[in-house]
Design a protein around this motif. Structure first.
Motif, PDB file in Angstrom:
ATOM      1  N   LEU A  94       0.235   1.493   1.178  1.00  0.00           N
ATOM      2  CA  LEU A  94       1.439   0.950   0.372  1.00  0.00           C
ATOM      3  C   LEU A  94       0.780  -0.154  -0.546  1.00  0.00           C
ATOM      4  O   LEU A  94       1.292  -0.452  -1.696  1.00  0.00           O
ATOM      5  CB  LEU A  94       2.370   0.293   1.316  1.00  0.00           C
ATOM      6  CG  LEU A  94       3.331   1.150   1.931  1.00  0.00           C
ATOM      7  CD1 LEU A  94       4.176   0.477   2.731  1.00  0.00           C
ATOM      8  CD2 LEU A  94       4.194   1.754   0.659  1.00  0.00           C
ATOM      9  N   GLY A  95      -0.203  -0.940  -0.076  1.00  0.00           N
ATOM     10  CA  GLY A  95      -0.840  -2.239  -0.771  1.00  0.00           C
ATOM     11  C   GLY A  95      -1.440  -1.523  -2.075  1.00  0.00           C
ATOM     12  O   GLY A  95      -1.242  -1.974  -3.460  1.00  0.00           O
ATOM     13  N   TYR A  96      -2.105  -0.254  -1.952  1.00  0.00           N
ATOM     14  CA  TYR A  96      -3.019   0.338  -3.183  1.00  0.00           C
ATOM     15  C   TYR A  96      -1.807   0.683  -4.351  1.00  0.00           C
ATOM     16  O   TYR A  96      -2.022   0.650  -5.269  1.00  0.00           O
ATOM     17  CB  TYR A  96      -3.784   1.472  -2.916  1.00  0.00           C
ATOM     18  CG  TYR A  96      -5.001   0.725  -2.224  1.00  0.00           C
ATOM     19  CD1 TYR A  96      -5.893  -0.515  -2.793  1.00  0.00           C
ATOM     20  CD2 TYR A  96      -5.555   1.095  -0.946  1.00  0.00           C
ATOM     21  CE1 TYR A  96      -6.919  -1.163  -2.238  1.00  0.00           C
ATOM     22  CE2 TYR A  96      -6.702   0.566  -0.368  1.00  0.00           C
ATOM     23  CZ  TYR A  96      -7.459  -0.607  -1.013  1.00  0.00           C
ATOM     24  OH  TYR A  96      -8.416  -1.056  -0.396  1.00  0.00           O
ATOM     25  N   ALA A  97      -0.647   1.271  -3.775  1.00  0.00           N
ATOM     26  CA  ALA A  97       0.315   1.662  -4.426  1.00  0.00           C
ATOM     27  C   ALA A  97       0.965   0.686  -5.208  1.00  0.00           C
ATOM     28  O   ALA A  97       1.217   0.714  -6.542  1.00  0.00           O
ATOM     29  CB  ALA A  97       1.473   2.403  -3.820  1.00  0.00           C
ATOM     30  N   GLY A  98       1.258  -0.379  -4.613  1.00  0.00           N
ATOM     31  CA  GLY A  98       1.715  -1.769  -5.144  1.00  0.00           C
ATOM     32  C   GLY A  98       0.753  -2.167  -6.428  1.00  0.00           C
ATOM     33  O   GLY A  98       1.209  -2.636  -7.350  1.00  0.00           O
TER      34      GLY A  98
ATOM     35  N   ILE B 157      -5.357   5.670  -7.229  1.00  0.00           N
ATOM     36  CA  ILE B 157      -4.854   7.076  -6.891  1.00  0.00           C
ATOM     37  C   ILE B 157      -5.675   7.816  -5.829  1.00  0.00           C
ATOM     38  O   ILE B 157      -5.093   8.330  -5.052  1.00  0.00           O
ATOM     39  CB  ILE B 157      -4.861   7.937  -8.267  1.00  0.00           C
ATOM     40  CG1 ILE B 157      -3.704   7.466  -9.392  1.00  0.00           C
ATOM     41  CG2 ILE B 157      -4.714   9.561  -7.994  1.00  0.00           C
ATOM     42  CD1 ILE B 157      -3.766   8.251 -10.694  1.00  0.00           C
ATOM     43  N   ALA B 158      -7.003   7.554  -6.050  1.00  0.00           N
ATOM     44  CA  ALA B 158      -7.662   8.188  -4.662  1.00  0.00           C
ATOM     45  C   ALA B 158      -7.552   7.324  -3.788  1.00  0.00           C
ATOM     46  O   ALA B 158      -7.301   8.052  -2.423  1.00  0.00           O
ATOM     47  CB  ALA B 158      -9.235   7.929  -5.149  1.00  0.00           C
ATOM     48  N   ALA B 159      -7.149   6.038  -3.492  1.00  0.00           N
ATOM     49  CA  ALA B 159      -7.108   5.276  -2.488  1.00  0.00           C
ATOM     50  C   ALA B 159      -5.826   5.698  -1.499  1.00  0.00           C
ATOM     51  O   ALA B 159      -6.050   5.515  -0.290  1.00  0.00           O
ATOM     52  CB  ALA B 159      -7.196   3.648  -2.711  1.00  0.00           C
ATOM     53  N   ILE B 160      -4.786   5.817  -2.086  1.00  0.00           N
ATOM     54  CA  ILE B 160      -3.436   5.984  -1.338  1.00  0.00           C
ATOM     55  C   ILE B 160      -3.540   7.130  -0.375  1.00  0.00           C
ATOM     56  O   ILE B 160      -3.289   7.067   0.749  1.00  0.00           O
ATOM     57  CB  ILE B 160      -2.312   6.012  -2.665  1.00  0.00           C
ATOM     58  CG1 ILE B 160      -2.079   4.741  -3.460  1.00  0.00           C
ATOM     59  CG2 ILE B 160      -0.849   6.450  -1.836  1.00  0.00           C
ATOM     60  CD1 ILE B 160      -1.326   4.865  -4.577  1.00  0.00           C
ATOM     61  N   PRO B 161      -3.877   8.475  -0.660  1.00  0.00           N
ATOM     62  CA  PRO B 161      -3.769   9.593   0.130  1.00  0.00           C
ATOM     63  C   PRO B 161      -4.994   9.214   0.897  1.00  0.00           C
ATOM     64  O   PRO B 161      -4.846   9.760   2.158  1.00  0.00           O
ATOM     65  CB  PRO B 161      -3.972  10.640  -1.011  1.00  0.00           C
ATOM     66  CG  PRO B 161      -4.685  10.165  -2.230  1.00  0.00           C
ATOM     67  CD  PRO B 161      -3.975   8.845  -2.201  1.00  0.00           C
ATOM     68  N   SER B 162      -6.039   8.640   0.218  1.00  0.00           N
ATOM     69  CA  SER B 162      -7.197   8.387   1.399  1.00  0.00           C
ATOM     70  C   SER B 162      -6.759   7.385   2.574  1.00  0.00           C
ATOM     71  O   SER B 162      -7.005   8.009   3.731  1.00  0.00           O
ATOM     72  CB  SER B 162      -8.307   7.714   0.833  1.00  0.00           C
ATOM     73  OG  SER B 162      -9.450   7.554   1.502  1.00  0.00           O
TER      74      SER B 162
END
Length: 472
Positions: free
Chosen positions: A165-169, A310-315
């Motif tokens: 969630l943090g990376y999405a924000g 974008i890579a971090a969220i699903p990861s």
């Protein structure tokens, strides 16, 4: 996760703990959503590179100044985090502490708007350092709430989901800055192909400086769910602040002595202290290194940041499931290995080569975004960072949460923050010093790899969980 009654956060001995409701857990996770844009937009991809490549006299002195600023913040965090963690256990509630540091962080972020070219870089570094200190202290108190809010079997999943969630924000704020506010000097348009919604002057750095107030506003709005929905930690005996400080300082000494007797926890904290130094420096300096190496504009750096997020969220979401199945230790080790490969890759890349010249490219200026082979190689290594830097931190947090009791969470998460910051000034300091001595940003960045390799090697022999039975 079923919706449950609000937690009774300090059960009596022998009483089964009652954990937070689903809304309470989501409120807690939204703290990461609120906090991450500071690290994404300010530290790594927009404001930091602006200071290094456009505000400083030259990129080398800029990287050096930024590294010294990171070192100062890391030293302050290292000294005070465990003290504050112990004091928090004496006073009980965490939210008042989070609110105080949030106010400091917001004020410092707003002040970054005044960091125009030609102004003193000294006060800009001080303002950024204070914001970093406030951000990290808030994280100490937020993290220490987790063992009372979440069942042990769900800790890894919740921690990684919160980080995702943090990376999405962070990505959303980055898109706001790049898509609506920061225009290309050549075209006068944003990455969305539109004119900026505000008349910001790139020559005055306003396209980068606006990141400060925007990050402050985002943090203020989205930290509210944690305050409104998440039950706070309580204590059977809440002490006045003065007595809490006295008791907290006394308890800190005993906690450090106690931790040294617990082989598993002590070894984990040492390992994290070292590899987290490398992680912090890589995240903080990776964007500034690219800005100096390739002359990337704020738009190119921002798109680079978006791709990493974008890579971090699903990861993070995948890592949460792997954490539940295989345990936090294996997720952390795999992430550290991935970051070591990425660190080796980016420091081995020049304007027309990678892997220290084993792969050489024909000299070309390219014509478009990331058009040269060297930029594409750097981007590939950067995506490895995006995949790994969320899970390495989220699963380290769940590793610690599984290794301590809720009653000890404040003081041990204070030590956990200490382990992440005790020598965190050392990596950026060494990067700055080596950069100064060699007059080479690449030589300075190569220091990061040492921290990742040594920390990962120590973690290999560390027990999981770091249980109380592992005593001297």
């Amino acid at each position: 996760m079923a919706d449950k009654p609000a937690a009774k956060l300090h059960p009596r001995d022998g009483e089964m703990p009652q954990y937070a409701s689903k809304k309470g857990v989501w409120g807690w996770m939204f703290f990461d959503w609120a906090a991450q844009p500071f690290f994404t937009v300010i530290t790594t991809f927009v404001f930091g590179p602006y200071v290094v490549s456009r505000m400083a006299e030259d990129p080398v002195s800029g990287q050096s100044s930024w590294g010294y600023g990171l070192a100062f913040a890391g030293l302050m965090i290292a000294i005070l985090s465990p003290v504050l963690g112990s004091i928090a256990d004496q006073t009980g509630p965490r939210k008042p502490w989070i609110a105080a540091f949030a106010a400091l962080k917001i004020i410092m972020l707003i002040s970054l708007w005044f960091a125009a070219p030609g102004s003193s870089i000294f006060w800009v570094i001080i303002a950024f350092s204070l914001a970093s200190v406030a951000a990290e202290f808030s994280i100490v108190f937020n993290d220490s709430m987790m063992p009372r809010l979440v069942r042990p079997e769900n800790i890894g999943s919740v921690s990684n989901t919160a980080w995702g969630l943090g990376y999405a924000g962070g990505m959303i704020v980055l898109i706001i800055v790049l898509g609506l506010l920061a225009a290309s000097p050549e075209t006068g348009r944003t990455i969305l192909g539109i004119e900026p919604v505000l008349p910001l002057d790139p020559a005055e750095g306003e396209d980068a400086r606006v990141a400060g107030p925007i990050s402050a506003l985002w943090y203020f709005i989205f930290i509210l769910p944690m305050f409104l929905l998440t039950p706070d930690s309580s204590s059977l005996a809440r002490l006045p602040l003065q007595k809490a400080v006295t008791n907290g300082l006394s308890e800190l000494k005993s906690t450090i002595s106690e931790a040294r007797q617990k082989i598993g926890i002590f070894q984990f904290l040492i390992a994290r202290m070292i590899y987290q130094d490398g992680v912090n420096a890589l995240i903080a300096l990776g964007g500034t290194f690219a800005a100096a190496l390739f002359g990337w504009s704020i738009m190119e750096l921002g798109i680079f940041g978006i791709l990493l997020n974008i890579a971090a969220i699903p990861s993070c979401l995948i890592a949460g499931k792997l954490d539940t199945i295989f345990g936090s230790k294996r997720v952390v080790l795999a992430s550290v290995a991935c970051l070591a490969v990425a660190s080796l890759g980016i420091t081995s890349t020049g304007v027309n080569f990678t892997l220290f010249g084993l792969l050489e490219f024909s000299p070309t200026d390219g014509d478009g975004l990331f058009s040269t082979p060297a930029e594409q190689a750097y981007l590939l290594f950067g995506l490895l960072i995006g995949i790994a830097f969320g899970p390495v931190q989220a699963s380290s947090r769940s590793y610690m949460a599984r290794s301590v009791t809720p009653d000890d969470a404040g003081r041990y998460f204070g030590l956990y923050a200490l382990s992440g910051r005790a020598t965190s000034f050392l990596a950026p300091l060494l990067v700055a010093v080596v950069t100064d001595i060699t007059d080479s940003a690449r030589a300075g960045m190569s220091v990061i790899l040492i921290f990742l390799v040594v920390g990962g090697a120590i973690l290999v022999t560390t027990p999981y969980p770091a249980a109380d039975t592992n005593e001297r």
